[in-house]
Structures are given as C-alpha cells and as structure tokens.
Design a protein around this motif. Structure first.
Motif, mmCIF file in Angstrom:
data_model
loop_
_atom_site.group_PDB
_atom_site.id
_atom_site.type_symbol
_atom_site.label_atom_id
_atom_site.label_comp_id
_atom_site.label_asym_id
_atom_site.label_seq_id
_atom_site.Cartn_x
_atom_site.Cartn_y
_atom_site.Cartn_z
ATOM 1 N N PRO A 89 0.755 -1.202 -0.011
ATOM 2 C CA PRO A 89 -0.045 -0.238 0.201
ATOM 3 C C PRO A 89 0.906 1.181 0.014
ATOM 4 O O PRO A 89 2.099 1.111 -0.068
ATOM 5 N N GLN A 90 0.252 2.365 -0.047
ATOM 6 C CA GLN A 90 0.885 3.835 -0.055
ATOM 7 C C GLN A 90 1.039 3.884 1.435
ATOM 8 O O GLN A 90 0.520 3.428 2.344
ATOM 9 N N HIS A 91 2.540 4.525 1.654
ATOM 10 C CA HIS A 91 2.939 4.666 2.878
ATOM 11 C C HIS A 91 1.778 5.472 3.740
ATOM 12 O O HIS A 91 1.796 5.353 5.076
ATOM 13 N N SER A 92 1.093 6.579 3.235
ATOM 14 C CA SER A 92 0.110 7.203 3.902
ATOM 15 C C SER A 92 -1.194 6.402 4.418
ATOM 16 O O SER A 92 -2.028 6.763 5.327
ATOM 17 N N GLY A 150 8.245 9.715 5.250
ATOM 18 C CA GLY A 150 7.400 8.858 4.238
ATOM 19 C C GLY A 150 8.107 7.999 3.183
ATOM 20 O O GLY A 150 7.826 6.771 3.024
ATOM 21 N N GLY A 151 9.482 8.646 3.006
ATOM 22 C CA GLY A 151 10.131 7.647 1.927
ATOM 23 C C GLY A 151 10.843 6.625 2.880
ATOM 24 O O GLY A 151 10.793 5.299 2.249
ATOM 25 N N GLN A 152 11.237 6.606 3.876
ATOM 26 C CA GLN A 152 11.766 5.566 4.618
ATOM 27 C C GLN A 152 10.537 4.461 4.910
ATOM 28 O O GLN A 152 10.840 3.274 4.560
ATOM 29 N N ARG A 153 9.582 5.024 5.295
ATOM 30 C CA ARG A 153 8.356 3.987 5.444
ATOM 31 C C ARG A 153 7.759 3.459 4.310
ATOM 32 O O ARG A 153 7.625 2.061 4.338
ATOM 33 N N GLN A 154 7.813 3.980 3.033
ATOM 34 C CA GLN A 154 7.445 3.487 1.875
ATOM 35 C C GLN A 154 8.674 2.134 1.520
ATOM 36 O O GLN A 154 8.096 1.327 1.009
ATOM 37 N N ARG A 155 9.835 2.549 1.802
ATOM 38 C CA ARG A 155 10.857 1.670 1.540
ATOM 39 C C ARG A 155 10.630 0.420 2.488
ATOM 40 O O ARG A 155 10.936 -0.728 2.132
ATOM 41 N N ALA A 156 10.240 0.562 3.508
ATOM 42 C CA ALA A 156 9.972 -0.751 4.618
ATOM 43 C C ALA A 156 8.865 -1.239 3.883
ATOM 44 O O ALA A 156 8.916 -2.708 4.016
ATOM 45 N N LEU A 171 1.767 -2.756 -6.228
ATOM 46 C CA LEU A 171 2.382 -1.477 -5.580
ATOM 47 C C LEU A 171 1.431 -0.453 -5.829
ATOM 48 O O LEU A 171 1.124 -0.118 -7.058
ATOM 49 N N ASP A 172 0.911 0.192 -4.897
ATOM 50 C CA ASP A 172 -0.023 1.369 -5.072
ATOM 51 C C ASP A 172 0.605 2.586 -5.003
ATOM 52 O O ASP A 172 1.204 3.109 -3.920
ATOM 53 N N GLU A 173 0.798 3.335 -5.871
ATOM 54 C CA GLU A 173 1.705 4.756 -6.323
ATOM 55 C C GLU A 173 2.727 4.623 -5.220
ATOM 56 O O GLU A 173 2.930 5.303 -4.346
ATOM 57 N N PRO A 174 3.715 3.679 -5.338
ATOM 58 C CA PRO A 174 5.082 3.564 -4.550
ATOM 59 C C PRO A 174 6.032 4.558 -4.490
ATOM 60 O O PRO A 174 6.659 5.006 -3.363
ATOM 61 N N SER A 175 5.774 5.618 -5.596
ATOM 62 C CA SER A 175 6.851 6.880 -5.379
ATOM 63 C C SER A 175 6.014 8.119 -5.103
ATOM 64 O O SER A 175 6.924 9.096 -5.056
ATOM 65 N N THR A 176 4.899 7.974 -4.907
ATOM 66 C CA THR A 176 4.125 9.407 -4.643
ATOM 67 C C THR A 176 4.563 10.053 -3.516
ATOM 68 O O THR A 176 4.482 9.646 -2.321
ATOM 69 N N GLY A 177 4.931 11.415 -3.518
ATOM 70 C CA GLY A 177 5.483 12.243 -2.299
ATOM 71 C C GLY A 177 6.624 11.786 -1.885
ATOM 72 O O GLY A 177 7.154 12.264 -0.594
ATOM 73 N N CYS A 194 11.919 -7.880 -11.820
ATOM 74 C CA CYS A 194 11.473 -8.060 -13.234
ATOM 75 C C CYS A 194 12.669 -8.943 -13.722
ATOM 76 O O CYS A 194 12.291 -9.878 -14.542
ATOM 77 N N ALA A 195 14.001 -8.419 -13.724
ATOM 78 C CA ALA A 195 14.956 -9.355 -14.176
ATOM 79 C C ALA A 195 15.137 -10.800 -13.555
ATOM 80 O O ALA A 195 15.597 -11.566 -14.007
ATOM 81 N N ALA A 196 14.481 -10.896 -12.360
ATOM 82 C CA ALA A 196 14.664 -12.115 -11.697
ATOM 83 C C ALA A 196 13.397 -13.013 -11.969
ATOM 84 O O ALA A 196 13.281 -14.073 -11.786
ATOM 85 N N GLY A 197 12.688 -12.365 -13.006
ATOM 86 C CA GLY A 197 11.378 -13.269 -13.455
ATOM 87 C C GLY A 197 10.035 -13.076 -12.765
ATOM 88 O O GLY A 197 9.227 -13.578 -13.059
ATOM 89 N N ARG A 198 10.151 -12.199 -12.081
ATOM 90 C CA ARG A 198 8.739 -11.707 -11.324
ATOM 91 C C ARG A 198 8.217 -10.486 -11.851
ATOM 92 O O ARG A 198 8.781 -9.739 -12.652
ATOM 93 N N THR A 199 6.633 -10.572 -11.607
ATOM 94 C CA THR A 199 5.915 -9.412 -12.280
ATOM 95 C C THR A 199 5.637 -8.485 -11.277
ATOM 96 O O THR A 199 4.908 -8.794 -10.238
ATOM 97 N N VAL A 200 5.746 -7.247 -11.980
ATOM 98 C CA VAL A 200 5.560 -6.013 -10.916
ATOM 99 C C VAL A 200 4.248 -5.272 -11.670
ATOM 100 O O VAL A 200 4.394 -5.199 -12.991
ATOM 101 N N VAL A 201 3.138 -4.677 -10.814
ATOM 102 C CA VAL A 201 2.325 -4.133 -11.357
ATOM 103 C C VAL A 201 2.258 -2.908 -10.251
ATOM 104 O O VAL A 201 1.952 -3.035 -9.168
ATOM 105 N N HIS A 202 2.311 -1.635 -10.729
ATOM 106 C CA HIS A 202 2.342 -0.377 -9.865
ATOM 107 C C HIS A 202 1.209 0.598 -10.673
ATOM 108 O O HIS A 202 1.303 0.762 -11.573
ATOM 109 N N THR A 203 0.567 1.243 -9.611
ATOM 110 C CA THR A 203 -0.076 2.352 -10.150
ATOM 111 C C THR A 203 0.585 3.876 -10.069
ATOM 112 O O THR A 203 1.532 3.768 -9.199
ATOM 113 N N THR A 204 0.149 4.653 -10.835
ATOM 114 C CA THR A 204 0.679 5.938 -10.643
ATOM 115 C C THR A 204 -0.122 7.106 -11.338
ATOM 116 O O THR A 204 -1.053 6.608 -12.331
#
Length: 249
Positions: A89-92, A150-156, A171-177, A194-204
């Motif tokens: 989720p978003q850190h907020s 906020g940035g540290q929490r999102q990384r966590a 991931l829901d808007e992982p870089s917002t703010g 992705c390079a390891a073969g996993r699929t990533v979907v994120h909103t922005t």
C-alpha cells in the motif's frame, strides 16, 4: 509485449510471452458504486506494468481486484502466479501509531507462509535481512515504523512485499510524495525483481514514470482506454483526450 484486443474481447499475445494476469470483462466497485466497467486487460509476466490514469479513474480498484482483495461484480480474473500476490500500500495508508519496529514490519511479509504466531526460521530471518538491505533500511531496523519519514516508511513497505517471495508484486503509487533517493532505490529494486522473473504492477498518475515501464494500462472513468507499450499508449492525442493537456517531452 504487444497486446491486441479482438472483437470477441479475448486477448492475443504476439511475442509469445505468457501473461501473469488476465482480466475478462471485469466490473467492480464498492457498495452501490461501480468503479471499473467491463475492463479486459492483460499483464505480461516478468515485466513492469504501470496502471495509469487521472484521480478517480479506478487505478487502486483495479489493483485490489488483481490482488484478490476486491471481488469483481462481474467478469473474471485469471492469475498464473502462486503463492498469492504481494500487495504494497501507500505509506500514507499505514498508521503512525502502529507499535512495531521496521524489522517487525518487514517480517510480517513472512506471515503468509508461517501464520502470524509462529516463530521465524533462520531462513526467514535471512530473507528479512536481505530485504532490509536491498531497500537500504537495515540501519533503521530497530526504529519504530511510525517514526520514519514517508520515503523510509515506503521503503519498509516495499521490503515487506519482497519478503513474501511472491511472483506477482502489486504496489499502489509507490513513489508518490517521496524524495528522489527513495524513488531511485524503489525503482532499482523493482527493475531487479523483473530481471529475476517476477511480475510487477504499480499504479501512478505520473506520465514520466509511466513511460519508463514495460507495459501500460490506461484508465479513465473506470474504463480501459488503451494498453500496450507506454510510448504507444501515451500518444499526444490520448494524453490530451484523458488529461486535457500535452504529453511531457
């Protein structure tokens, strides 16, 4: 990966990449409000897919449907990956008052396999340590989650998602703010996944960020406007029609 939507609503891949998620005529919403309307879309495996659109276009609802958090009102969702998707989720969305350390928060990513009351194995602890290091927050492991920026929490939260070891990371808007360093670190980790073969979907809602993805689903007012390579989807005409502005150069 190029996707062609044919008249029947079925999906055809033209480069042989197996889809990780396919949505068939999905409508979904909350209570009596329908948010998504008959969305037919495909998410390619081992690629970064961005879900883009204005505020209120249905981005988070689509992510919740893919995650299995929200059941469609009609239509179907087919997921190829097991175990269940990892949702970030978003850190907020995380309360400042949660009484847990950063390490505890990341370790929660192992609960899907263990259950919440079983002790972490040596391997589980190694996975948690690895995820902390990859997001460069191992030095914050004993800090309270609510005390972080906020940035540290999102990384966590991203580290918690990685700890689940799922083949599908949502991931829901992982870089917002976030500050530039947090954005850079998260983007690099997602490229590695992705390079390891996993699929990533994120909103922005950021067009520049969307253009760096492999695949794009463009929503407007709950409907799928276009899908495919971001440069093909986000044309000048499409951007003007959806946002009533010009595409960034």
């Amino acid at each position: 990966m190029k996707i062609i939507v044919v008249n029947s609503g079925s999906l055809v891949t033209v480069d042989g990449v197996r889809p990780a998620v396919v949505l068939h005529e999905v409508s979904a919403g909350y209570a009596r409000e329908l948010v998504l309307q008959r969305v037919t879309a495909c998410v390619p495996s081992a690629r970064a897919t961005v879900v883009l659109g204005p505020n209120g276009s249905g981005k988070t609802t689509l992510l919740n449907v893919i995650a299995g958090v929200l059941a469609p009102v009609s239509g179907a969702v087919d997921r190829a990956s097991t175990p269940a998707p990892a949702y970030v989720p978003q850190h907020s969305a995380v309360s400042d008052t949660l009484p847990m350390t950063v390490r505890d928060a990341v370790a929660m990513g192992r609960w899907a396999r263990l259950g919440p009351w079983r002790r972490l194995s040596t391997q589980d602890k190694e996975i948690v340590d690895e995820c902390l290091a990859r997001l460069d927050i191992d030095g914050l492991a004993t800090r309270k989650l609510g005390a972080l920026s906020g940035g540290q929490r999102q990384r966590a939260l991203v580290a918690q998602g990685l700890a689940q070891r799922s083949g599908l990371l949502l991931l829901d808007e992982p870089s917002t703010g976030l500050d530039l360093e947090a954005q850079r670190r998260i983007a690099e980790v997602l490229r590695q996944e992705c390079a390891a073969g996993r699929t990533v979907v994120h909103t922005t809602h950021d067009l520049d960020e969307a253009l760096r993805a492999d695949h794009c689903l463009l929503l407007n007012a709950g409907r799928l406007v276009a899908q495919g390579a971001p440069a093909d989807v986000l044309t000048e005409d499409t951007v003007r029609a959806v946002w009533h502005t010009s595409r960034p150069r």
